[in-house]
Write a protein that holds these residues in place. Structure first.
Motif, PDB file in Angstrom:
ATOM      1  N   THR A 198      20.790   7.495 -48.537  1.00 50.75           N
ATOM      2  CA  THR A 198      21.524   6.906 -47.413  1.00 50.75           C
ATOM      3  C   THR A 198      20.776   7.184 -46.105  1.00 50.75           C
TER       4      THR A 198
ATOM      5  N   SER B  23      34.611   0.723 -44.844  1.00 52.44           N
ATOM      6  CA  SER B  23      34.988   1.909 -45.612  1.00 52.44           C
ATOM      7  C   SER B  23      34.543   3.179 -44.888  1.00 52.44           C
TER       8      SER B  23
ATOM      9  N   ASN C 244      23.954  13.217 -50.477  1.00 47.02           N
ATOM     10  CA  ASN C 244      24.018  12.490 -51.746  1.00 47.02           C
ATOM     11  C   ASN C 244      24.217  13.425 -52.934  1.00 47.02           C
TER      12      ASN C 244
ATOM     13  N   PRO D 147      28.162   5.515 -47.443  1.00 50.51           N
ATOM     14  CA  PRO D 147      27.589   4.191 -47.728  1.00 50.51           C
ATOM     15  C   PRO D 147      26.702   4.227 -48.967  1.00 50.51           C
ATOM     16  N   PRO D 148      26.532   3.099 -49.615  1.00 55.67           N
ATOM     17  CA  PRO D 148      25.657   3.064 -50.796  1.00 55.67           C
ATOM     18  C   PRO D 148      24.209   3.349 -50.401  1.00 55.67           C
ATOM     19  N   PRO D 149      23.444   3.976 -51.266  1.00 54.92           N
ATOM     20  CA  PRO D 149      22.047   4.297 -50.949  1.00 54.92           C
ATOM     21  C   PRO D 149      21.173   3.049 -50.950  1.00 54.92           C
ATOM     22  N   ASP D 150      20.009   3.157 -50.328  1.00 54.03           N
ATOM     23  CA  ASP D 150      19.071   2.042 -50.318  1.00 54.03           C
ATOM     24  C   ASP D 150      18.265   2.036 -51.614  1.00 54.03           C
ATOM     25  N   ARG D 151      17.209   1.233 -51.643  1.00 54.48           N
ATOM     26  CA  ARG D 151      16.405   1.096 -52.867  1.00 54.48           C
ATOM     27  C   ARG D 151      15.726   2.404 -53.272  1.00 54.48           C
TER      28      ARG D 151
ATOM     29  N   ASP E 269      26.829   6.539 -39.472  1.00 46.59           N
ATOM     30  CA  ASP E 269      25.745   5.800 -40.111  1.00 46.59           C
ATOM     31  C   ASP E 269      24.699   5.455 -39.052  1.00 46.59           C
TER      32      ASP E 269
END
Length: 368
Positions: free
Chosen positions: A247, A235, A293, A239-243, A224
């Motif tokens: 990622t 985890s 993604n 990672p979860p994506p941003d707005r 990351d």
């Protein structure tokens, strides 16, 4: 019974006799040779002298192994120069990968001529972890190809077309994009050849062996690039994506296995680069993240520990975090800073610029 040897007398033989016989008249030289009796003391001494002269010194006379660089080098060539093409541009990626691969793994970097000092700095750190033999340098210009293979035969290859060797491409420039956008094509070719592939940018330094973190059989391992501090037990999933729905995974440190999922990811990366070349001008990392993604549900991804693989925006700017995670750092990336000289100064300031005092630890030795 006396064992008799018949030797033609060469100047070297005569010299040996003169060194080990007490009288200059105690031997005779003719075109037919001379009789040396193994049972005599002088005969034994002469045989020892001849073994030294013919078996040790003469084969080394004029040998490139006696060059100052090779004398200091800890990395002798593993094969003779006859194993390589006489013209390095004919040396293929498949040939080079076969030469350097160990246990089915190749460590790859891409380098242009202005980045050779950073390559050497990175190589010192890789050599300290005993993985330098796996390294394959993909040279982006002929000057780099010849320079590396002169010092370290077989460890550099050029995949045409060659780029301009005189330009130190800045992050965000068109030249930088041309340089980095070729990366996934090289990686895909190596995966298709059946190799595990680790890719590193050369503005990195290894502090520990990263292969201890590449356990299991995941398709792709990555890091990351965000500076937000994660818990040590974070985890290992994407990672979860941003707005914006994407990622921020770093494309500069990747490990891939030659499996369907990894190949799918790299093919998608290439497609994203071609489809959005204008939007990605100057940086291939957004294309890599879009590819991640879009393919995440089709491959087995593994996010490497942040403490072990910190981004430069965290390692060089958060002293408290560095102290709290001391001893856990494995590969440090000198990113979040733009400019060749700025990166070099930062490495100097943090004691990570190794080439000035430890060049002998690199397979390339000291570069002029």
């Amino acid at each position: 019974v006396k064992l008799v040897f018949f030797l033609s007398l060469s100047p070297a033989t005569t010299m040996a006799q003169q060194l080990f016989y007490s009288s200059p008249h105690s031997y005779s030289s003719t075109s037919k040779g001379c009789h040396i009796f193994l049972t005599s003391r002088n005969g034994l001494l002469l045989l020892v002298a001849l073994l030294i002269i013919f078996g040790v010194f003469l084969p080394w006379a004029g040998s490139p192994l006696l060059s100052s660089t090779s004398k200091l080098s800890l990395f002798p060539n593993r094969t003779s120069s006859s194993s390589f093409p006489t013209n390095w541009p004919n040396y293929s990626l498949a040939q080079a990968a076969k030469f350097v691969a160990k246990d089915g793994t190749v460590i790859v970097c891409t380098v242009s001529y202005p980045l050779l000092p950073f390559l050497n700095n990175w190589l010192i750190s890789v050599s300290r972890q005993k993985h330098q033999d796996k390294v394959l340098v993909i040279a982006e210009d002929y000057a780099t190809l010849y320079k590396i293979n002169k010092k370290w035969p077989g460890h550099a290859v050029l995949v045409p077309p060659a780029l301009n060797s005189q330009t130190a491409h800045k992050f965000g420039s068109g030249g930088f994009f041309n340089f980095t956008s070729r990366r996934p094509q090289h990686l895909l070719q190596l995966l298709e050849l059946g190799y595990n592939v680790m890719y590193n940018d050369v503005d990195m330094v290894w502090l520990q062996d990263p292969f201890q973190y590449l356990q299991g059989s995941h398709d792709a391992y990555f890091t990351d690039d965000r500076t937000r501090i994660k818990p040590l037990n974070h985890s290992h999933g994407l990672p979860p994506p941003d707005r914006k729905g994407v990622t921020y995974i770093c494309s500069c440190m990747i490990f891939l296995r030659p499996k369907y999922g990894a190949k799918l990811l790299v093919k998608k990366w290439i497609q994203e680069l071609h489809a959005g070349s204008n939007a990605y001008e100057g940086n291939d990392q957004p294309a890599f993240n879009w590819a991640l993604n879009k393919t995440a549900h089709q491959l087995d991804l593994y996010l490497l520990p942040q403490a072990a693989f910190p981004t430069g925006g965290l390692y060089f700017k958060n002293k408290t975090w560095v102290e709290e995670t001391k001893g856990k750092h494995v590969i440090v990336h000198n990113n979040y800073i733009i400019g060749y000289n700025n990166k070099m100064k930062r490495f100097h300031d943090f004691g990570l610029w190794l080439v000035d005092d430890h060049a002998f630890e690199s397979p390339l030795g000291k570069l002029e």
